[in-house]
Design an enzyme around this catalytic site. Structure first.
Site, PDB file in Angstrom:
ATOM      1  N   SER A  46      31.884  41.442  34.896  1.00  0.00           N
ATOM      2  CA  SER A  46      32.977  40.719  34.453  1.00  0.00           C
ATOM      3  C   SER A  46      32.693  39.398  33.451  1.00  0.00           C
ATOM      4  CB  SER A  46      33.954  40.131  35.438  1.00  0.00           C
ATOM      5  OG  SER A  46      34.620  41.266  36.060  1.00  0.00           O
ATOM      6  N   LYS A  55      37.103  29.595  35.040  1.00  0.00           N
ATOM      7  CA  LYS A  55      38.005  30.812  35.168  1.00  0.00           C
ATOM      8  C   LYS A  55      38.632  30.671  36.337  1.00  0.00           C
ATOM      9  CE  LYS A  55      37.430  35.693  36.230  1.00  0.00           C
ATOM     10  NZ  LYS A  55      36.361  36.850  36.645  1.00  0.00           N
ATOM     11  N   SER A 115      36.614  40.808  33.484  1.00  0.00           N
ATOM     12  CA  SER A 115      37.754  40.183  33.924  1.00  0.00           C
ATOM     13  C   SER A 115      37.999  38.788  33.481  1.00  0.00           C
ATOM     14  CB  SER A 115      38.249  40.434  35.586  1.00  0.00           C
ATOM     15  OG  SER A 115      37.117  39.505  36.121  1.00  0.00           O
TER      16      SER A 115
END
Length: 493
Positions: A182, A78, A158
């Site tokens: 997330s 990420k 997210s």
């Protein structure tokens, strides 16, 4: 033979050890898949040259019997984990060309075990979002489609890029971060196992901060066994993080397939009242209860009376911490700087932050600044901290009677891109069931447990006591075995 990019982490490790294929061949299979499905917008930075170089080194280690735990295993990261010499942006214009000079502890831990980085994945800007629609690089598209509609769906957020990458076989595993859900919510939306360990188990050093008392690294995988393997590599005490827990990393892989005898599972069914949950989710919850009961677990009714305040508490505390953390982006030391002739320093700050931050980030900074203002701090921030303590106490009381808690990961399946975009309150409710465990800093996982009537994956969430990742994995593994007849793969990939 199964396509190389469709192997699990455990299968890939076994194949590499047996010399069935090389790490370079494995990496090339993933590169081919990434190139084929660029339309999903899962990756924002690709590191193929580095991946092939790391793969060659891994193959040499296998040849010399020096292979480490994750030797030659391709994974994605990420884009809020700092990676030395590799662009790290948190998917914000304010950091769009930032290249760190140091490595995050979690990525370094995986590299030390032999991991191979394929690239950095898309995400909601500064991890603020539940649908991966706030990124400066554009929306991530889920590889899943409903069986009655061809519309593009959100992958969750997210960490939507990481979820889409693993679900579409563009990575064997992917790092995410979980502040209020997330990792777990995108895992539910894309048919993956998503695991958030106890707060402090994984170092936050080198993670771009959103809300420091909530942020925690997590992992996406296609099996519970893979989660246990990756967690063992990721976790560990770090002197560079003041919130890091100095506790021995447990052996987790033995949890997979272990007996549910003497396990007590708490079920807070009252949280599903009021029509908040879709019918398919409610049915899956009851089906999973029966599955665990048949596996030998004892089901115990529990209540979490303050969990209903979780979303309200979270959206006071998290924006307050974000307002403080994001004050460092001022255009002076690094990142975007907007300059005009004859402008003052204050004007430069204002113009830089206005241009660099997206609308959702600005909304949360403003909200956080408001609740921290002198006339609001008592009414909002301090009160939210007190209720956070009550939420944690509810879990402590429940865990005096049970070993783990079972509830849905999200109140719905994945939805169309743009569907909830114009109503932040409705969007925030996507994290209704994930936020309470985050407020208490507990280990938790989302595991695929069923499909909706429209053919979309649904996840169940298992929450454990602090530092008890073992029992979370045990329950998750039992659920995984019980639904192994269901194929949690997007069509056409």
């Amino acid at each position: 033979m199964t396509e190389l990019n469709k192997l699990t982490v455990a299968e890939s490790v076994k194949g590499l050890k047996n010399k069935d294929f090389t790490s370079k061949e494995l990496v090339n299979a993933y590169i081919k898949q990434i190139e084929k499905y660029k339309n999903l917008n899962a990756y924002v930075t690709e590191t193929f040259d580095l991946a092939l170089k790391q793969a060659e080194a891994a193959d040499q280690n296998y040849g010399q019997n020096k292979a480490r735990t994750l030797e030659g295993i391709p994974f994605a990261v990420k884009d809020l984990f700092c990676t030395k010499g590799i662009r790290t942006t948190a998917c914000s214009n304010i950091l769009k060309n930032f290249i760190p000079h140091y490595e995050s502890s979690v990525t370094q831990n995986i590299f030390d075990k032999g991991g191979v980085i394929l690239g950095k994945t898309n995400m909601d800007e500064f991890a603020m979002g539940s649908a991966n629609i706030t990124s400066c690089f554009g929306n991530v598209i889920s590889p899943w489609k409903a069986n009655d509609d061809n519309s593009d769906l959100v992958p969750g957020g997210s960490s939507g890029g990481s979820a889409a990458a693993v679900s579409a076989f563009m990575a064997s595993a992917a790092l995410g971060s979980d502040t209020g859900g997330s990792v777990r919510q995108p895992a539910s939306f894309t048919g993956l196992v998503g695991f958030k360990p106890t707060y402090g188990r994984c170092s936050r050093y080198g993670m771009v901060s959103f809300a420091s008392s909530l942020d925690q690294a997590g992992i996406f995988t296609r099996s519970v066994l893979d989660s246990s393997i990756m967690l063992e590599a990721m976790m560990g005490f770090d002197e560079k993080d003041s919130t890091s827990i100095n506790a021995q990393v447990p052996e987790l892989q033995s949890a997979i397939g272990s007996s549910m005898k003497n396990m007590k599972i708490g079920v807070p069914l009252s949280l599903g009242e009021g029509g908040i949950i879709e019918h398919d989710i409610m049915k899956m919850w009851h089906d999973t209860i029966e599955l665990l009961k048949n596996a030998g677990a004892e089901i115990v009714d529990i209540t979490l009376p303050h969990a209903k305040y979780g979303v309200a508490v979270y959206y006071v505390i998290a924006p307050a911490e974000a307002a403080s953390n994001l004050s460092r982006y001022d255009g002076v030391r690094y990142g975007l700087r907007v300059e005009c002739e004859n402008m003052t320093l204050d004007e430069m700050y204002e113009m830089t932050r206005s241009a660099g931050f997206g609308e959702e980030v600005k909304r949360r900074i403003m909200l956080g600044t408001y609740v921290l203002s002198s006339h609001c701090m008592d009414a909002y921030y301090f009160k939210a901290q007190k209720v956070r303590r009550l939420v944690a106490n509810d879990f402590n009381n429940a865990f005096a009677k049970v070993n783990a808690i079972l509830l849905p990961t999200a109140p719905s399946a994945a939805f169309k891109i743009g569907k909830k975009q114009n109503d932040p309150t409705i969007m925030y409710l996507n994290d209704l069931f994930t936020i309470p465990a985050s407020l208490a800093g507990l280990p938790c996982a989302s595991v695929p447990a069923g499909l909706s009537a429209r053919g979309l994956p649904l996840g169940m969430q298992i929450i454990g006591k602090q530092l008890d990742e073992y029992n979370v994995l045990k329950v998750a593994s039992t659920i995984e075995t019980g639904v192994k007849h269901i194929k949690f793969e997007p069509a056409g990939f």
